[in-house]
Design a protein around this motif. Sequence first.
Motif, short mmCIF file in Angstrom:
data_model
loop_
_atom_site.label_atom_id
_atom_site.label_comp_id
_atom_site.label_asym_id
_atom_site.label_seq_id
_atom_site.Cartn_x
_atom_site.Cartn_y
_atom_site.Cartn_z
N ASP A 40 0.82 -1.21 0.00
CA ASP A 40 0.00 0.00 0.00
C ASP A 40 0.85 1.26 0.00
N SER A 41 2.10 1.15 0.44
CA SER A 41 2.97 2.33 0.50
C SER A 41 3.28 2.89 -0.88
N ARG A 42 2.96 2.13 -1.91
CA ARG A 42 3.16 2.61 -3.28
C ARG A 42 2.06 3.59 -3.71
N SER A 43 1.01 3.70 -2.94
CA SER A 43 -0.12 4.56 -3.29
C SER A 43 0.28 6.04 -3.35
N ASP A 44 -0.40 6.78 -4.20
CA ASP A 44 -0.08 8.19 -4.43
C ASP A 44 -0.14 9.03 -3.16
N CYS A 45 -1.04 8.68 -2.25
CA CYS A 45 -1.27 9.53 -1.07
C CYS A 45 -0.03 9.69 -0.20
N TYR A 46 0.92 8.77 -0.29
CA TYR A 46 2.13 8.85 0.52
C TYR A 46 3.20 9.72 -0.13
N GLY A 47 3.03 10.03 -1.39
CA GLY A 47 3.96 10.93 -2.06
C GLY A 47 5.38 10.42 -2.19
N ILE A 48 5.53 9.09 -2.30
CA ILE A 48 6.87 8.51 -2.41
C ILE A 48 7.14 8.19 -3.88
N SER A 49 7.93 9.02 -4.52
CA SER A 49 8.28 8.77 -5.92
C SER A 49 9.34 7.68 -6.01
N SER A 50 9.33 6.92 -7.09
CA SER A 50 10.28 5.82 -7.28
C SER A 50 10.33 4.94 -6.05
N PHE A 51 9.17 4.45 -5.65
CA PHE A 51 9.05 3.70 -4.39
C PHE A 51 9.98 2.49 -4.33
N MET A 215 -6.99 -7.04 1.90
CA MET A 215 -5.94 -6.10 1.54
C MET A 215 -6.56 -4.75 1.25
N THR A 216 -5.71 -3.75 0.99
CA THR A 216 -6.20 -2.43 0.59
C THR A 216 -5.71 -2.12 -0.82
N LEU A 217 -6.55 -1.42 -1.56
CA LEU A 217 -6.20 -1.01 -2.92
C LEU A 217 -6.69 0.41 -3.15
N ARG A 218 -5.81 1.28 -3.61
CA ARG A 218 -6.20 2.65 -3.93
C ARG A 218 -5.25 3.25 -4.96
N GLU A 219 -5.74 4.24 -5.64
CA GLU A 219 -4.98 5.05 -6.58
C GLU A 219 -4.12 4.19 -7.49
N ASN A 220 -2.88 4.58 -7.71
CA ASN A 220 -2.04 3.87 -8.68
C ASN A 220 -1.67 2.46 -8.23
N GLN A 221 -1.77 2.16 -6.93
CA GLN A 221 -1.44 0.83 -6.44
C GLN A 221 -2.39 -0.22 -7.03
N ARG A 222 -3.66 0.14 -7.23
CA ARG A 222 -4.63 -0.80 -7.78
C ARG A 222 -4.21 -1.24 -9.19
N GLN A 243 -11.84 -6.95 -9.83
CA GLN A 243 -12.66 -5.86 -10.33
C GLN A 243 -14.14 -6.15 -10.14
N LYS A 244 -14.54 -7.37 -10.40
CA LYS A 244 -15.95 -7.75 -10.26
C LYS A 244 -16.37 -7.75 -8.80
N ARG A 245 -15.50 -8.24 -7.93
CA ARG A 245 -15.85 -8.37 -6.50
C ARG A 245 -15.75 -7.05 -5.75
N PHE A 246 -14.69 -6.26 -6.01
CA PHE A 246 -14.39 -5.10 -5.18
C PHE A 246 -14.58 -3.75 -5.88
N GLY A 247 -14.60 -3.73 -7.21
CA GLY A 247 -14.74 -2.45 -7.91
C GLY A 247 -13.62 -1.51 -7.53
N ASN A 248 -13.98 -0.31 -7.06
CA ASN A 248 -12.97 0.68 -6.65
C ASN A 248 -12.86 0.80 -5.13
N SER A 249 -13.30 -0.23 -4.42
CA SER A 249 -13.27 -0.19 -2.95
C SER A 249 -11.83 -0.13 -2.45
N TYR A 250 -11.63 0.62 -1.40
CA TYR A 250 -10.32 0.71 -0.77
C TYR A 250 -10.04 -0.57 0.02
N GLU A 251 -10.99 -1.00 0.81
CA GLU A 251 -10.82 -2.19 1.63
C GLU A 251 -11.37 -3.40 0.89
N CYS A 252 -10.50 -4.37 0.63
CA CYS A 252 -10.89 -5.57 -0.12
C CYS A 252 -10.76 -6.79 0.79
#
Length: 298
Positions: A40-51, A215-222, A243-252
């Motif tokens: 999840d640390s790869r997600s945009d909200c953490y602002g870590i470029s080149s993770f 797990m969690t999925l958001r932004e570019n990590q998904r 995609q069918k089960r969770f769509g754009n849900s954060y918590e999967c």
Amino acid sequence: MEYIPAKTIITRSKRPEYWFGTEYNMNIYKGCCHGCIYCDSRSDCYGISSFDTVRAKENALMIIRDELRRKTKKGVIATGAMSDPYNPFEKELELTRHALELCNAFGFGTAIATKSSLLARDIDVLTDIMEHSPVLCKVTITTSDDLLAKKIEPGAPPSSERFALIRELADHGIYAGILLMPVLPFLEDSDENIREIVCKAHEAGAKFIYPAFGMTLRENQRAWYYERLSQLFPGEGLAERYQKRFGNSYECRSPRVRQLWKVFDKECQEAGILYKMSDIISSYKRPYRMEQLSLFDC
């Protein structure tokens, strides 16, 4: 190694009771090279470029020394929240080891989260810290299958090596256990995997297992995760199932979460392994609280 500027490194925890009772957080490195497809640390909200590139904070040990010197309240310092403190570069740089030595010198405890067996190198420092403060080691293991672990965590040691690490820590009297998270839906959420992890944890002397059956999925990590699923498990349609089960849900959460909890609870009860956060915190801190009470009574 690229060094990045930092003004502060040790920060106050907002809710110690929620996450292993740690009063402070410390991250010396930024980024990670384990390559775990679910991070999840790869997600945009953490602002870590080149993770996936590990960088170290400039003058980290000097900053840590000065911050510890100024703190009036002792406590447990957590490390490993956003970047594994035992990445391959740590073997030569020893920044985490020297930071632990500073924690010891200034009378602070530590709670370490890692996937790396390099942690065993610092058992001597941890045992010194245990003389005055709590020590907690959390080893992330999400599958008992080394082959599956190699696919989803390509840069990390195999699960079997991590169980061996717990055994070594336990043999030295260090309070160690497992972060069973994330448990990936459709890949790791089987009764067999949960039973095997609890069994091997028990054999290794683990005191606790703290799980998250999903797990969690958001932004570019998904997008990253779905791409890796398609590459690693071609023809299985895993990305489509997500995609069918969770769509754009954060918590999967795993569709089998209730059944997994039943299995997990039964296995942990029989093995005498803790899994509730309040029980884990109470257990690893209890000897030091008792010692403080004894001193107060005197």
